[in-house]
Design an enzyme around this catalytic site. Structure first.
Site, PDB file in Angstrom:
ATOM      1  N   GLU A  80       0.802  -1.330   0.134  1.00  0.00           N
ATOM      2  CA  GLU A  80      -0.072   0.066  -0.037  1.00  0.00           C
ATOM      3  C   GLU A  80       1.192   1.061   0.033  1.00  0.00           C
ATOM      4  O   GLU A  80       2.042   1.241   0.684  1.00  0.00           O
ATOM      5  CB  GLU A  80      -0.944   0.012   1.081  1.00  0.00           C
ATOM      6  CG  GLU A  80      -1.968  -1.196   1.035  1.00  0.00           C
ATOM      7  CD  GLU A  80      -3.015  -0.831   2.157  1.00  0.00           C
ATOM      8  OE1 GLU A  80      -4.175  -1.158   1.778  1.00  0.00           O
ATOM      9  OE2 GLU A  80      -2.825  -0.785   3.295  1.00  0.00           O
ATOM     10  N   CYS A  93       3.576   8.578   0.717  1.00  0.00           N
ATOM     11  CA  CYS A  93       3.909   7.684   1.868  1.00  0.00           C
ATOM     12  C   CYS A  93       4.310   6.338   1.402  1.00  0.00           C
ATOM     13  O   CYS A  93       3.319   5.817   0.882  1.00  0.00           O
ATOM     14  CB  CYS A  93       2.858   7.729   2.975  1.00  0.00           C
ATOM     15  SG  CYS A  93       3.364   6.730   4.288  1.00  0.00           S
ATOM     16  N   CYS A 100       6.251  -6.354   7.644  1.00  0.00           N
ATOM     17  CA  CYS A 100       7.762  -5.986   8.479  1.00  0.00           C
ATOM     18  C   CYS A 100       7.844  -6.889   9.467  1.00  0.00           C
ATOM     19  O   CYS A 100       7.188  -7.726  10.084  1.00  0.00           O
ATOM     20  CB  CYS A 100       7.077  -4.568   9.137  1.00  0.00           C
ATOM     21  SG  CYS A 100       8.464  -3.821  10.077  1.00  0.00           S
ATOM     22  N   CYS A 104       6.051  -4.681  15.752  1.00  0.00           N
ATOM     23  CA  CYS A 104       5.378  -3.892  17.022  1.00  0.00           C
ATOM     24  C   CYS A 104       3.886  -4.213  17.105  1.00  0.00           C
ATOM     25  O   CYS A 104       3.017  -4.470  16.155  1.00  0.00           O
ATOM     26  CB  CYS A 104       5.481  -2.128  16.452  1.00  0.00           C
ATOM     27  SG  CYS A 104       7.269  -1.899  15.910  1.00  0.00           S
ATOM     28  N   CYS A 107       0.786  -2.201  15.436  1.00  0.00           N
ATOM     29  CA  CYS A 107       1.160  -1.906  14.149  1.00  0.00           C
ATOM     30  C   CYS A 107       0.380  -2.819  12.934  1.00  0.00           C
ATOM     31  O   CYS A 107       0.654  -4.065  13.216  1.00  0.00           O
ATOM     32  CB  CYS A 107       2.254  -1.387  13.739  1.00  0.00           C
ATOM     33  SG  CYS A 107       2.584  -1.298  11.938  1.00  0.00           S
ATOM     34  N   SER A 183      11.517   7.131   8.209  1.00  0.00           N
ATOM     35  CA  SER A 183      11.025   6.913   9.759  1.00  0.00           C
ATOM     36  C   SER A 183      11.559   5.370  10.259  1.00  0.00           C
ATOM     37  O   SER A 183      11.581   4.515   9.332  1.00  0.00           O
ATOM     38  CB  SER A 183       9.548   6.844   9.782  1.00  0.00           C
ATOM     39  OG  SER A 183       9.212   6.505  11.067  1.00  0.00           O
ATOM     40  N   CYS A 325      -1.508   6.295  10.029  1.00  0.00           N
ATOM     41  CA  CYS A 325      -0.261   5.562  10.488  1.00  0.00           C
ATOM     42  C   CYS A 325      -0.297   4.082  11.291  1.00  0.00           C
ATOM     43  O   CYS A 325      -1.253   3.988  11.927  1.00  0.00           O
ATOM     44  CB  CYS A 325       0.488   6.478  11.657  1.00  0.00           C
ATOM     45  SG  CYS A 325       1.015   8.031  11.162  1.00  0.00           S
TER      46      CYS A 325
HETATM   47  N1  SAH Z   1       8.846   0.939  10.358  1.00  0.00           N
HETATM   48  C1  SAH Z   1       9.012   2.701  10.423  1.00  0.00           C
HETATM   49  C2  SAH Z   1       8.321   3.307   9.279  1.00  0.00           C
HETATM   50  C3  SAH Z   1       6.858   3.115   9.495  1.00  0.00           C
HETATM   51  S1  SAH Z   1       6.345   4.645   9.929  1.00  0.00           S
HETATM   52  C4  SAH Z   1       8.740   3.084  11.735  1.00  0.00           C
HETATM   53  O1  SAH Z   1       8.019   2.227  12.590  1.00  0.00           O
HETATM   54  O2  SAH Z   1       9.092   4.109  12.186  1.00  0.00           O
HETATM   55  C5  SAH Z   1       4.741   4.206  10.701  1.00  0.00           C
HETATM   56  C6  SAH Z   1       4.480   5.082  12.010  1.00  0.00           C
HETATM   57  O3  SAH Z   1       3.388   4.970  12.682  1.00  0.00           O
HETATM   58  C7  SAH Z   1       5.672   4.678  13.164  1.00  0.00           C
HETATM   59  O4  SAH Z   1       5.872   5.930  13.817  1.00  0.00           O
HETATM   60  C8  SAH Z   1       4.980   3.901  13.922  1.00  0.00           C
HETATM   61  O5  SAH Z   1       5.129   3.667  15.159  1.00  0.00           O
HETATM   62  C9  SAH Z   1       3.412   4.233  13.892  1.00  0.00           C
HETATM   63  N2  SAH Z   1       2.399   3.837  14.234  1.00  0.00           N
HETATM   64  C10 SAH Z   1       2.435   2.188  13.980  1.00  0.00           C
HETATM   65  N3  SAH Z   1       1.219   1.932  14.086  1.00  0.00           N
HETATM   66  C11 SAH Z   1       0.270   2.887  14.546  1.00  0.00           C
HETATM   67  C12 SAH Z   1      -0.932   2.798  15.121  1.00  0.00           C
HETATM   68  N4  SAH Z   1      -1.791   1.821  15.023  1.00  0.00           N
HETATM   69  N5  SAH Z   1      -1.616   4.134  15.355  1.00  0.00           N
HETATM   70  C13 SAH Z   1      -0.755   5.252  15.235  1.00  0.00           C
HETATM   71  N6  SAH Z   1       0.671   5.186  14.877  1.00  0.00           N
HETATM   72  C14 SAH Z   1       1.003   3.986  14.577  1.00  0.00           C
HETATM   73 FE1  SF4 Z   2       7.466  -2.253  11.220  1.00  0.00          FE
HETATM   74 FE2  SF4 Z   2       7.061   0.164  11.702  1.00  0.00          FE
HETATM   75 FE3  SF4 Z   2       5.008  -1.093  11.808  1.00  0.00          FE
HETATM   76 FE4  SF4 Z   2       7.044  -1.292  13.749  1.00  0.00          FE
HETATM   77  S1  SF4 Z   2       5.687   0.424  13.238  1.00  0.00           S
HETATM   78  S2  SF4 Z   2       6.011  -3.107  12.595  1.00  0.00           S
HETATM   79  S3  SF4 Z   2       8.884  -1.229  12.403  1.00  0.00           S
HETATM   80  S4  SF4 Z   2       6.181  -0.751  10.236  1.00  0.00           S
END
Ligand code: SAH
Ligand code: SF4
Length: 340
Positions: A80, A93, A100, A104, A107, A183, A325
């Protein structure tokens, strides 16, 4: 392929160097469409498409500015990509991996697991896809790129850097390096390597917890790269680059949104050159927690501000279509076409 490499390839193949520039510009969508028509037809006849992403669906958000594209790659994998528009400011974006590996818990991309890295070409093609939409719909240029889609860019370091080299090339889309944000979940070796890259990309670090114990519950990779190493890497990045680091903090009700945690975060960042972005949690299927009430977000922000830190709350965009995000994922559910 970056320009220099394309040029070398042509010369090695016995083609005059002068053809490199028009070919590069054509590949980057900047030259006359028809100029390489015969080349395109010749490649197509041999099963080589000019682009390596194909749109499966587009899901526009009700906000009228954000749109999510589901793109299929040559091997059938899907990613996406999101277009985020504000009047006069368009941002792509981009995803860097299918899924991934960082896991996390909050996410959607982490919840789907890791399939594979994207190639530089697949990353560049996403930007072109968005740039073409911005041009067609708004008559404007794509000027900003954030590596905040699916995947951990620093876990796929070389293809990501190669893609950015091409995207920032003045002969192509010509995105200014200052308008590129990478990021990371806190991939320490990647941050240290990026600190030595001469291009001045912005760095955003996803923190979400100010102690190893709290952060480790949300981000499994904290065990590999604990906070002490991560903060040292951020300081080194700022010092070498002379740039601030953006800190992302996803606010989760009852998990990391109380005053004590705000104070701990302020202490952790004290003396550092940072800009904090607070992101109220967006809903995902595999995580039951909620975003805090807005008063709670305000209280958190106030404490950080009073400690002299620069803080913004990230504007919510595209949440209605799962384009916010942390909401990007290519599951079966997502494949249902909404706009074909
Ligand atoms: N892998 C990298 C790039 C992805 S950016 C990273 O994690 O930084 C995605 C951003 O959205 C990151 O800052 C992540 O922590 C945040 N994120 C992930 N899941 C989210 C959620 N459910 N709600 C809000 N932010 C979230
Ligand atoms: Fe991967 Fe970033 Fe999502 Fe964490 S927040 S699982 S590093 S995409």
């Amino acid at each position: 392929m970056p320009y220099e490499e394309l040029s070398r390839l042509l010369v090695a193949g016995g083609v005059n160097r002068v053809h490199a520039l028009p070919l590069f510009r054509w590949l980057q969508g900047e030259a006359e469409r028809d100029f390489f028509g015969p080349v395109e037809r010749w490649l197509a006849a041999r099963g080589v498409p000019k682009t390596n992403v194909e749109r499966v669906t587009e899901t526009p958000s009700g906000d009228g500015w954000t749109s999510k594209f589901l793109l299929r790659l040559a091997d059938g994998a899907e990613v996406e990509t999101v277009l985020m528009g504000y009047p006069g400011r368009f941002t792509a974006c981009l995803s860097t991996q299918v899924g991934c590996a960082m896991g996390c818990v909050f996410c959607a991309t982490g919840q789907m697991g890791f399939s594979r890295h994207l190639t530089a070409g697949e990353i560049v093609a996403q930007a072109h896809h968005v740039a073409a939409e911005v041009k067609a719909r708004h008559g404007e240029k794509l000027r900003n790129v954030v590596m905040m889609g699916m995947g951990e860019p620093l876990h796929n370091y070389d293809p990501t850097m190669q893609a950015l080299e091409t995207l920032t090339d003045p002969r192509g889309l010509s995105i200014s390096p200052a308008r590129v944000t990478i990021s990371t979940v806190g991939h320490v070796p990647g941050i240290l390597k990026l600190a030595r890259n001469p291009k001045k990309y912005s760095l955003a670090v996803s923190l979400h917890g100010a102690t190893d114990e709290e952060r480790g519950k949300l981000i499994p990779m904290n065990r590999k790269w604990p906070l002490s190493e991560l903060m040292a890497a951020c300081r080194e990045y700022s010092e070498i680059k002379g740039q601030e680091v953006f800190i992302a903090w996803t606010l989760i009700s009852g998990v990391n949104d109380d005053e004590k945690q705000a104070r701990r975060l302020a202490a952790l960042l004290s003396g550092m050159s940072v800009h904090i972005n607070l992101i109220p949690l967006n809903p995902t299927e595999g995580y039951g927690e909620q975003a805090p009430e807005s008063q709670k977000v305000e209280a958190f922000r106030k404490i950080l501000r009073e400690s002299g830190l620069i803080v913004t709350v990230r504007q919510k965009r595209g949440i209605d279509v799962g384009a916010g995000c942390g909401q990007l994922a290519t599951t079966k559910r997502e494949r249902q076409p909404s706009v074909a």
